[in-house]
Design a protein around this motif. Structure first.
Motif, PDB file in Angstrom:
ATOM      1  N   ALA A 150       0.815  -1.215   0.000  1.00  0.00           N
ATOM      2  CA  ALA A 150       0.000   0.000   0.000  1.00  0.00           C
ATOM      3  C   ALA A 150       0.846   1.261   0.000  1.00  0.00           C
ATOM      4  O   ALA A 150       0.313   2.360  -0.078  1.00  0.00           O
ATOM      5  CB  ALA A 150      -0.939   0.018   1.208  1.00  0.00           C
ATOM      6  N   GLY A 170      -0.194  -9.100  -1.684  1.00  0.00           N
ATOM      7  CA  GLY A 170       0.448  -7.922  -1.114  1.00  0.00           C
ATOM      8  C   GLY A 170       0.325  -7.875   0.388  1.00  0.00           C
ATOM      9  O   GLY A 170      -0.772  -8.044   0.929  1.00  0.00           O
ATOM     10  N   THR A 171       1.447  -7.651   1.088  1.00  0.00           N
ATOM     11  CA  THR A 171       1.374  -7.454   2.534  1.00  0.00           C
ATOM     12  C   THR A 171       1.075  -5.987   2.829  1.00  0.00           C
ATOM     13  O   THR A 171       1.584  -5.082   2.162  1.00  0.00           O
ATOM     14  CB  THR A 171       2.681  -7.864   3.236  1.00  0.00           C
ATOM     15  N   ALA A 172       0.225  -5.779   3.815  1.00  0.00           N
ATOM     16  CA  ALA A 172      -0.182  -4.417   4.194  1.00  0.00           C
ATOM     17  C   ALA A 172      -0.921  -4.497   5.522  1.00  0.00           C
ATOM     18  O   ALA A 172      -1.346  -5.574   5.956  1.00  0.00           O
ATOM     19  CB  ALA A 172      -1.093  -3.820   3.130  1.00  0.00           C
ATOM     20  N   GLU A 174      -4.111  -3.982   7.989  1.00  0.00           N
ATOM     21  CA  GLU A 174      -5.513  -4.351   7.752  1.00  0.00           C
ATOM     22  C   GLU A 174      -6.319  -3.209   7.134  1.00  0.00           C
ATOM     23  O   GLU A 174      -7.204  -3.429   6.308  1.00  0.00           O
ATOM     24  CB  GLU A 174      -6.168  -4.783   9.072  1.00  0.00           C
ATOM     25  N   ASN A 176      -5.672  -1.278   4.905  1.00  0.00           N
ATOM     26  CA  ASN A 176      -5.478  -1.133   3.466  1.00  0.00           C
ATOM     27  C   ASN A 176      -5.887  -2.363   2.663  1.00  0.00           C
ATOM     28  O   ASN A 176      -5.722  -2.381   1.440  1.00  0.00           O
ATOM     29  CB  ASN A 176      -4.010  -0.806   3.175  1.00  0.00           C
ATOM     30  N   HIS A 177      -6.426  -3.372   3.324  1.00  0.00           N
ATOM     31  CA  HIS A 177      -6.742  -4.615   2.624  1.00  0.00           C
ATOM     32  C   HIS A 177      -7.855  -4.440   1.595  1.00  0.00           C
ATOM     33  O   HIS A 177      -7.772  -4.965   0.480  1.00  0.00           O
ATOM     34  CB  HIS A 177      -7.106  -5.709   3.631  1.00  0.00           C
ATOM     35  N   LEU A 180      -6.535  -2.792  -1.517  1.00  0.00           N
ATOM     36  CA  LEU A 180      -5.753  -3.694  -2.360  1.00  0.00           C
ATOM     37  C   LEU A 180      -6.637  -4.680  -3.108  1.00  0.00           C
ATOM     38  O   LEU A 180      -6.397  -4.978  -4.289  1.00  0.00           O
ATOM     39  CB  LEU A 180      -4.722  -4.440  -1.506  1.00  0.00           C
ATOM     40  N   ARG A 181      -7.673  -5.179  -2.445  1.00  0.00           N
ATOM     41  CA  ARG A 181      -8.600  -6.076  -3.145  1.00  0.00           C
ATOM     42  C   ARG A 181      -9.205  -5.376  -4.354  1.00  0.00           C
ATOM     43  O   ARG A 181      -9.413  -5.999  -5.410  1.00  0.00           O
ATOM     44  CB  ARG A 181      -9.711  -6.550  -2.203  1.00  0.00           C
ATOM     45  N   VAL A 185      -5.358  -7.234  -5.937  1.00  0.00           N
ATOM     46  CA  VAL A 185      -4.293  -7.824  -5.128  1.00  0.00           C
ATOM     47  C   VAL A 185      -4.904  -8.615  -3.984  1.00  0.00           C
ATOM     48  O   VAL A 185      -5.891  -8.185  -3.373  1.00  0.00           O
ATOM     49  CB  VAL A 185      -3.373  -6.722  -4.566  1.00  0.00           C
ATOM     50  N   PRO A 187      -4.687  -9.435  -0.323  1.00  0.00           N
ATOM     51  CA  PRO A 187      -3.980  -8.835   0.814  1.00  0.00           C
ATOM     52  C   PRO A 187      -3.673  -9.839   1.913  1.00  0.00           C
ATOM     53  O   PRO A 187      -4.456 -10.755   2.197  1.00  0.00           O
ATOM     54  CB  PRO A 187      -4.971  -7.783   1.313  1.00  0.00           C
ATOM     55  N   ARG A 296      -1.112   5.079   2.725  1.00  0.00           N
ATOM     56  CA  ARG A 296      -1.591   4.563   1.438  1.00  0.00           C
ATOM     57  C   ARG A 296      -1.185   5.574   0.368  1.00  0.00           C
ATOM     58  O   ARG A 296      -1.795   6.629   0.240  1.00  0.00           O
ATOM     59  CB  ARG A 296      -3.109   4.384   1.449  1.00  0.00           C
TER      60      ARG A 296
END
Length: 304
Positions: A150, A170-172, A174, A176-177, A180-181, A185, A187, A296
């Motif tokens: 993110a 992608g790691t981020a 919570e 930002n999940h 990303l979806r 991506v 998450p 973000r």
């Protein structure tokens, strides 16, 4: 005289100052740009905090490497550009200022649909994301892990990988999940238990890694069996000698590449969120926000 961001001692955001500097002027082959926006990047504060980042660095130092603004002066021999043109570009360690002077080849036309903040915060993260993605050469057959997905570099790297047809994890944090979806991506939260969460998210296995976070990601990737040659980190440089990973960062900058990145963001084909903007006078607050992490997208100074 004109204003610029500077520091005379290594340290946190509190060492930053807005100082008067002689107003620069364009020499042969150069343009002067009245800056409207200048992006902040992690490299800025890492360099400001420690001389070990760049042993050749000397103080006092200016700051910033990317900008957008309006050309207000042309040097001799410059063609294809005019006073009044809106541009974006790069200017190592001098971009956070009222004026920058750069070679004419270091700017590209700003698309009309691109806002100033996005234009001013684009090129460092865009170029780094391109180089780091190219380093692992993803294809539609790959499952790619992008850490800190993110952040400014991570968001773009994840999208570059997606554009190849690869599956992207992608790691981020919570918060930002869902974002990303929305990009496509998958998450995953970082922290303890990362390897197990990655196995669950990618039972087919992970084949390439674009790391923007550090050792935790690299060690997890190696435990999951990712070949070191297909792990690239833009922050964990020790991993090159310790584990044989690649550590390709920014480079090969061209105005043509910058223009294409700007076009993609302006058209909506790439997404680069702006986390926050600050006036030049609040540069310390801007870096405090950047250094708090978990953002973000980009933090940008609005200058003109």
């Amino acid at each position: 005289m004109s204003l610029a961001v500077s520091y005379s001692a290594y340290g946190g955001p509190d060492v930053l100052e807005i100082i008067d500097v002689p107003e620069p002027h364009a020499g042969p082959g150069q343009v002067r740009v009245a800056v409207r926006a200048a992006g902040l990047n992690a490299f800025d504060y890492k360099l400001r905090r420690s001389p070990a980042v760049m042993p050749s660095h000397t103080l006092p130092s200016r700051q910033g490497s990317e900008f957008a603004g309006v050309i207000d002066e042309l040097g001799d021999g410059v063609t294809g550009l005019a006073v009044g043109d809106e541009v974006l570009g790069w200017a190592p360690l001098t971009a956070q200022a009222e004026f920058v002077v750069v070679n004419a080849t270091h700017v590209a036309a700003k698309p009309a649909g691109l806002d100033w903040a996005s234009a001013g915060g684009l090129y460092s993260v865009g170029n780094t994301a391109l180089r780091s993605t190219d380093a692992v050469a993803p294809t539609a057959a790959d499952t790619v892990l992008v850490s800190a997905a993110a952040g400014g570099v991570g968001i773009l790297a994840a999208q570059f990988a997606l554009r190849t047809g690869a599956t992207v994890i992608g790691t981020a944090s919570e918060q930002n999940h869902e974002f990303l979806r929305g990009l496509g991506v998958i998450p995953v939260a970082y922290g303890p238990g990362l390897v197990d969460r990655l196995r669950a998210a990618a039972p087919q296995g992970i084949t390439a890694v674009i790391d923007n976070a550090g050792e935790e990601t690299v060690l997890a990737a190696l435990e999951l069996g990712v070949a070191p040659a297909r792990i690239n980190s833009v922050v964990y440089f020790e991993g090159a000698d310790k584990y044989g990973i690649s550590v390709v960062g920014s480079g090969k900058k061209t105005s043509a590449e910058l223009w294409e990145l700007a076009r993609l963001v302006a058209s909506g084909e790439l997404v680069l969120p702006i986390a926050a903007t600050y006036p030049l006078a609040q540069v310390r607050e801007a870096y405090e926000r950047l250094e708090s992490r978990h953002l973000r997208g980009k933090v940008v100074l609005l200058v003109g």
